[in-house]
Design a protein around this motif. Structure first.
Motif, short mmCIF file in Angstrom:
data_model
loop_
_atom_site.label_atom_id
_atom_site.label_comp_id
_atom_site.label_asym_id
_atom_site.label_seq_id
_atom_site.Cartn_x
_atom_site.Cartn_y
_atom_site.Cartn_z
N ALA A 1 -7.52 15.06 -46.59
CA ALA A 1 -8.38 15.70 -46.02
C ALA A 1 -9.58 15.99 -46.95
N GLU A 2 -9.43 15.96 -48.09
CA GLU A 2 -10.48 16.08 -48.97
C GLU A 2 -11.45 14.74 -49.03
N ILE A 3 -10.58 13.64 -49.04
CA ILE A 3 -11.27 12.44 -49.25
C ILE A 3 -12.29 12.27 -47.91
N LEU A 4 -11.72 12.72 -46.85
CA LEU A 4 -12.50 12.60 -45.72
C LEU A 4 -13.82 13.83 -45.55
N ASP A 5 -13.48 14.90 -45.88
CA ASP A 5 -14.27 16.00 -46.27
C ASP A 5 -15.82 15.43 -46.86
N MET B 1 -7.93 24.25 -38.56
CA MET B 1 -7.62 23.09 -38.90
C MET B 1 -8.53 21.83 -38.27
N LYS B 2 -9.27 20.98 -39.42
CA LYS B 2 -10.05 20.20 -38.79
C LYS B 2 -9.26 18.86 -38.47
N TYR B 3 -8.48 18.41 -39.35
CA TYR B 3 -7.82 17.29 -38.98
C TYR B 3 -6.37 17.41 -38.51
N GLN B 4 -6.10 16.42 -37.46
CA GLN B 4 -4.71 16.47 -36.88
C GLN B 4 -3.96 15.30 -37.87
N LEU B 5 -2.73 15.91 -38.39
CA LEU B 5 -2.04 15.09 -39.02
C LEU B 5 -0.98 14.05 -38.02
N VAL B 6 -0.98 12.87 -38.33
CA VAL B 6 -0.24 12.03 -37.56
C VAL B 6 0.60 11.26 -38.46
N SER B 7 1.94 11.46 -38.00
CA SER B 7 3.01 10.81 -39.05
C SER B 7 4.20 10.23 -38.22
N GLY B 8 4.57 9.09 -38.92
CA GLY B 8 5.93 8.40 -38.46
C GLY B 8 6.62 8.20 -39.48
N LEU B 9 7.99 8.31 -39.28
CA LEU B 9 8.97 8.20 -40.48
C LEU B 9 9.89 7.09 -40.11
N GLU B 10 10.21 6.19 -41.53
CA GLU B 10 11.12 5.00 -41.47
C GLU B 10 12.49 5.59 -42.07
N THR B 11 13.34 5.74 -41.27
CA THR B 11 14.74 6.46 -42.21
C THR B 11 15.67 5.47 -42.49
N ILE C 1 1.55 8.64 -43.10
CA ILE C 1 0.70 9.46 -42.93
C ILE C 1 -0.81 9.21 -42.67
N SER C 2 -1.43 9.56 -41.52
CA SER C 2 -2.55 9.58 -41.41
C SER C 2 -3.42 10.81 -40.92
N LEU C 3 -4.76 11.03 -40.95
CA LEU C 3 -5.33 12.01 -40.24
C LEU C 3 -6.44 11.71 -39.39
N MET C 4 -6.69 12.43 -38.23
CA MET C 4 -7.78 12.07 -37.62
C MET C 4 -8.42 13.28 -37.04
N PRO C 5 -9.64 13.54 -36.81
CA PRO C 5 -10.45 14.78 -36.35
C PRO C 5 -9.38 15.23 -35.45
N VAL C 6 -9.63 16.44 -35.14
CA VAL C 6 -8.71 17.19 -33.94
C VAL C 6 -9.39 16.68 -32.87
N GLY C 7 -8.80 16.34 -31.73
CA GLY C 7 -9.38 15.96 -30.55
C GLY C 7 -9.33 14.57 -30.57
N SER C 8 -9.61 13.70 -31.57
CA SER C 8 -9.72 12.46 -31.34
C SER C 8 -8.18 11.94 -30.91
N THR C 9 -8.57 10.51 -30.73
CA THR C 9 -7.22 9.74 -30.27
C THR C 9 -7.13 8.39 -31.05
N LYS C 10 -8.13 8.18 -32.10
CA LYS C 10 -8.22 6.85 -32.90
C LYS C 10 -7.67 7.46 -34.32
N PHE C 11 -6.48 6.54 -34.36
CA PHE C 11 -5.82 6.98 -35.86
C PHE C 11 -6.57 6.57 -36.82
N GLY D 1 -15.54 10.16 -47.68
CA GLY D 1 -14.91 8.79 -48.11
C GLY D 1 -14.12 8.29 -47.22
N GLU D 2 -13.39 7.19 -47.61
CA GLU D 2 -12.44 6.58 -46.88
C GLU D 2 -11.05 6.49 -47.47
N VAL D 3 -10.18 6.72 -46.62
CA VAL D 3 -8.46 6.67 -47.20
C VAL D 3 -8.34 4.99 -47.27
#
Lengths: 483, 97, 471
Positions: C229-233, C1-11, C192-202, C236-238
């Motif tokens: 992920a496809e956009i980033l690969d 897995m190249k990207y780490q998924l970062v997610s928060g929910l509003e319920t 939802i956002s993605l960041m490269p695995v190991g990164s800390t910048k969302f 591109g920019e999300v």
């Protein structure tokens, strides 16, 4: 000043006249006078006749109160079940609420007789009542002049005695300023002392319903009938519920005079108020000078807060649930925009835009937030004053009634004429406006007596001295009922 | 404070109002006048604006809150009595030409 | 897995109060259009909102159950936006001072998902677009909601699912909501956002609105992950955007981008006073909270020694737990109670809703009586199961199926006689058993069960049989 309510009430109770007869007299007078002064915009004569019959029954059964059987009027922004309530706006054309405002409910139970709904600035936004979709009411004392506003219709109706009294609403002076322009008494109670349920909102944190009457005695009687906490209005508050005692004894009271209230006002007005204060002094009152440095800021603060709240309060007029709906449109969203564009008048749109602006991201801190801070400052400076005095005396307006049409070309000047009344709303205080003289054109001059929060009865009592001592007697206007 | 016609458009959209080109031109100076008036507070205030909601009105106590007891609702004929309705629904035709 | 998924929910969770948040209209689901309405919840001019005490109470319960701190001085704010389902053109909500803040929900793994805030607000009405008309029903308008906002601590669709399930469970336990996603009493917006695995910048995030099923949440997140992920690969920019999920295609699509983002113009609601909640009230609510699901699960396994699989089956349904715990408190043995519940009663509780409400006419008292008979060996487990099954169907007490005489029926002497007969009539089985075939004895059990209509205690019979055979 004479107590019309007391006079009528005694006649009703002693059987000299019935409420039904009295009501017909008022209806006849309205038909005669209203075409000239345009005070009433919706007549509720059928309702009035029913109310009068009920009142006569109450009187017969000995269950009457001082207001039983007495014909009165409501400003057109106070909800009346089944009767038109339009805020004198096209956008509420044909609107008949299916609920009563708490104040009307209270009066109805006591057998008050509703003659109709009276003219006002559209959504209470104005100081001359000229923004009404029904055209301006005319000042019965000089029909070339405005009644003031926004409760101009109530002021004109009471002044011309085509209503024994009326209820207006006051967001920045809308009861007191027209009362002064027309030479009657207008009382704005403490914020929360009278329920706002059923009052169509303009600036919710400032709006307050209050009586507009021929005398201080009448104002106290009406205030007593409508005051009190209401479970339908969380911002209402518990108050003393017995009748207001009026003695008019001003010995030893401390009258505060803040020079900021008198900056730039018409010298004739200043003279009339000074003379009134002299009379209070002669009767034993003491005068202390106080200062309210933030007073000048109250006006811009008022416009920011009132317009911010209004922009939100008036969002609901979208043509879906009540009132006007645009005839042609391309989508529901377009219908809403067209309805609002066609339904609101210029002044209302301007205030909605201003309110939207001061709340929008990027401007919120500089305007709305800061205005709230200054509001607090004005409030605390006024509270400090009341540590040194019992009441403040001030002019109601820096001018007397404008000529008709004048404010159209002088928007800012008209706004500035609210300078003496808005601080009271900003701080939620009680204040009464009563006539204290006439200018060189014969137009009434009004003065204000301002009290601290929930000191409403004291304010009325101190004002009663003016009535008792006949401080200022204006002549009656021709044409009304005048029993 | 100068207001652009574009800003007026944005505000108008938020407020669901429309101004014609001509109206906008006329409106801009009027609006600026009132904004400048409102702006007078900004020339005179120092100090913090952090806590804006202090005691301009009363504070409610716990007991003043409404008890969770059902009151009868109104019939839909009343609720919709001021406009066109259909089977109890508020009804808006989506396009009217 | 190249990207780490970062997610928060509003319920959004609909609160199970009797009345709406600002008026006395009922919150009951359904109803003919605009029949659960009044001037307040249809935004009539002049009507004023009156805050429901229980809404505040329930929100505090929810906050305490998710380890939040409670802001005891709280006010409401107006969120201004124009939409036909919102009768006042503003939603009364909370902006800068939510009732609850800084809590967390713990997942099975021990990982904590932070709760940023929980605030109260009102629901909107319902729109129906049909035959050229928009029809509007305000029955749901003004129904109280809490919005639970999580930190962006969620790193997989599975975690999102577990987080939502845990929330559901907690809210049901504390009785503030039934959290039925299919009925809309619980719904989620997923960031939802993605960041490269190991990164800390969302990375730039998107928000998928209004998810009303757990499996859609998982699927939408997985789809959105691969889309981003496809956009980033591709270098591109999300684009920051609000998305909707199409359950038929399984794809997400853009509803609006940042450019046409709303400006909600929040400001304090002037019609409702600031409320000061007494500390004692908060403590009273805290004291009234039931044992929370995670704690219960731990206790079931560690203290009651319920096997983990059964404990999992039980703890999800508070009504079932209450039933089991009461039966145990009345003297029923843990093992038989749990086995009979999970084995026999669960087959009668077909739907989630049945389990949620323990929709069976069996009382804990009767359950305890039955289990005790089994515990003491007065009836065997098969009879207990059969009896319980009948009780669940017919709602009658244990005594309707098992009488005193039944219990006394197979005494030692009688049992010995029957055992003798069993040995005599099954020579082959006896021979097999003697030859070392342990299982051959089952044939003898069968004979005894038949002869006693299942009333015999097989343990006792077994001992007698062995004695007889070895003689």
């Amino acid at each position: 000043m004479k107590s019309v309510i007391k006079t009528l009430s005694e006649k009703l109770r002693s059987g000299q006249i019935t409420s039904v007869e009295l009501t017909e007299k008022y209806i006849e007078a309205i038909k005669r006078v209203n075409p000239v002064i345009n005070a009433y915009v919706h007549e509720t004569f059928e309702e009035a006749r029913r109310d009068a019959e009920y009142a006569d029954r109450l009187i017969k059964e000995g269950k009457g109160t001082p207001l039983t059987g007495i014909p009165f009027t409501l400003k057109d922004n106070i909800a009346t079940d089944g009767e038109l309530t339009t805020c004198c706006s096209k956008i509420l054309e044909g609107f008949r609420p299916y609920y009563d405002a708490t104040v009307w409910k209270k009066l109805k139970e006591q057998g008050a007789v509703l003659l109709g709904k009276t003219n006002m600035d559209e959504f209470a936004m104005g100081s001359t009542s000229e923004t009404s979709v029904y055209g301006a009411p005319l000042n019965p004392r000089n029909t070339a002049r405005v009644t003031g506003g926004s409760s101009g219709g109530v002021a004109a109706a009471v002044c011309a005695d085509i209503a024994a009294y009326g209820l207006g609403s006051d967001t920045g002076g809308s009861i007191r300023q027209p009362a002064s322009f027309c030479g009657i008494v207008g009382f704005k109670p403490t914020y929360g002392a009278v329920s706002r349920y059923g009052l169509i909102a303009y600036g919710s944190s400032l709006d307050q319903i209050g009586p507009m009457t021929h005398s201080v005695t009448d104002a106290a009687l009406v205030y007593d009938a409508i005051k009190g906490e209401d479970c339908a209005d969380q911002t209402s508050a518990p108050v003393h519920m017995g009748p207001t005692a009026l003695n008019g004894d001003v010995r030893g009271i401390k009258i505060g005079v803040a020079k900021e209230f008198f900056d730039g006002i018409n010298p004739q007005i200043k003279g009339a108020i000074d003379a009134a204060i002299e009379q209070y002094k002669n009767a034993g009152a003491e005068v202390v000078e106080v200062s309210i440095p933030a007073l000048k800021l109250a006006l811009p603060v008022y416009y920011i807060i009132a317009c911010a709240e209004a922009s939100s309060n008036l969002g609901r007029y979208d043509g879906i649930r009540y009132g006007y709906r645009a005839a042609n449109y391309s989508s529901v969203d377009d219908m809403i925009t067209k309805t609002r564009t066609e339904g609101f008048g210029r002044e209302v749109k301007k205030r909605i835009m201003l309110g939207t602006y001061v709340l929008s991201s990027g401007y919120f801190d500089a305007y709305y937030k800061k205005a709230c801070l200054i509001r607090k400052r004005v409030e605390s400076q006024l509270a400090e004053c009341f540590e040194k005095c019992d009441v403040l005396f001030a002019p109601t307006a820096p001018v007397t009634a404008f000529p008709l049409g004048y404010s159209g070309g002088n928007a800012l000047e008209t706004y500035l004429s609210d300078v003496c009344t808005v601080p009271v709303n900003i701080a939620g205080l009680p204040a009464i406006a009563l006539p204290c003289g006439k200018d060189k054109d014969g137009l009434p001059i009004g003065m204000q007596i301002i009290g601290k929060k929930f000191d409403d009865e004291r304010v009325l009592d101190i004002a009663y001295f003016a009535e008792k001592s006949k401080l200022c007697e204006l002549e009656d206007v021709e044409g009304g009922v005048r029993l | 404070m100068a207001i652009s016609e574009k800003e007026i458009k944005t505000l108008a959209r938020l407020a669901r109002l429309e101004f014609s080109e001509e109206e906008t031109k006329k409106f801009v100076p009027e609006f600026e006048e009132i904004i400048n008036f409102a702006d007078s507070i900004n020339q005179q205030v120092e100090g913090d604006t952090a806590s804006i909601r202090e005691v301009t009105t009363r504070i409610a106590t716990w007991d003043e809150l409404r008890e969770d007891e059902v009151k009868p609702s109104l019939p839909s004929e009343k609720i919709t009595s001021n406009v066109h309705s259909d089977n109890g629904y508020f009804a808006v035709r989506r396009v009217v030409k | 897995m190249k990207y780490q998924l970062v997610s928060g929910l509003e319920t959004h969770v609909e609160l199970a109060t009797a009345t709406k948040i600002f008026c006395g209209c009922t919150t009951a689901f359904g109803g003919a259009p605009n029949t659960r309405c009044c001037p307040v919840c249809t935004g009539q001019p002049g009507a004023l909102p009156i805050l429901n005490k229980r809404v505040v109470e329930f929100a505090i319960r929810a906050g305490l159950a998710t380890h939040c701190t409670i802001n005891t001085t709280t006010h409401l704010d107006r969120k201004n936006y124009c939409y036909p389902d919102l009768p006042k053109a503003y939603q009364i909500s909370q902006f800068d001072k939510p009732l609850c803040e800084h809590g967390y929900v713990e997942l099975e793994s021990g990982k904590r998902i932070g709760i940023t805030r929980i605030h109260i607000e009102e629901d909107a009405g319902k729109l129906v677009h049909e035959s050229g008309f928009t029809f509007i029903d305000y029955n749901r308008g003004g129904v109280p909601l809490i919005e639970i906002v999580s930190e962006p601590d969620i790193s997989s669709p599975e975690e999102a699912r577990e987080y939502v399930e845990k929330l559901q469970l907690i809210m049901r336990y504390i009785g503030v909501s039934d959290c039925k996603m299919q009925e809309g009493s619980m719904r989620c917006d997923v960031n939802i956002s993605l960041m490269p695995v190991g990164s800390t910048k969302f990375g730039t995030r998107t928000e998928i609105k209004n998810m009303n099923s757990l499996s859609y949440i998982e699927k939408a997140m997985a789809y959105e992950y691969s889309r981003q992920a496809e956009i980033l690969d591709n270098g591109g920019e999300v684009v920051q955007a609000t998305m909707r999920y199409d359950e038929h295609t399984g794809e997400t699509s853009v509803m609006r981008t940042k450019e046409d983002a709303q400006d909600y113009r929040y400001f304090p609601e002037p019609d409702i006073l600031t409320v000061v909640i007494p500390e004692e009230k908060v403590e009273e609510i805290r004291a009234s909270l039931p044992e929370l699901p995670t704690d219960k699960l731990k206790r079931y396994v560690n203290e009651l020694r319920i096997n983990p699989a059964n404990a999992q089956l039980l703890y999800k349904y508070k009504a079932v737990c209450d039933f089991v715990e009461k039966a145990i408190s009345l003297g029923a043995g843990v093992k038989n109670t749990v086995n009979l519940t999970v084995g026999t009663l669960y087959s009668k509780l077909e739907t989630e809703d049945d389990k949620e409400r323990f929709n069976l006419p069996v009382t804990a008292e009767e359950m305890a009586k039955l289990v005790k008979l089994a515990d003491e060996g007065k009836i065997n487990i098969t009879l207990a199961q059969k009896t319980l099954s009948k009780m669940a169907e017919e709602g009658k007490p244990v005594s309707a199926y098992i009488s005193e005489s039944d219990l006394a029926g197979v005494d030692e002497g009688e049992l010995e006689g029957i055992c003798k007969k069993a040995v005599e009539s099954n020579p082959q089985a006896v021979a097999d058993f003697k030859a070392g075939k342990e299982k051959a004895i089952f044939a003898l059990y069968g004979f005894i069960k038949k002869a006693t209509q299942g009333k015999a205690d097989i343990k006792k019979a077994d001992a007698i049989l062995r004695q007889l055979i070895m003689k």
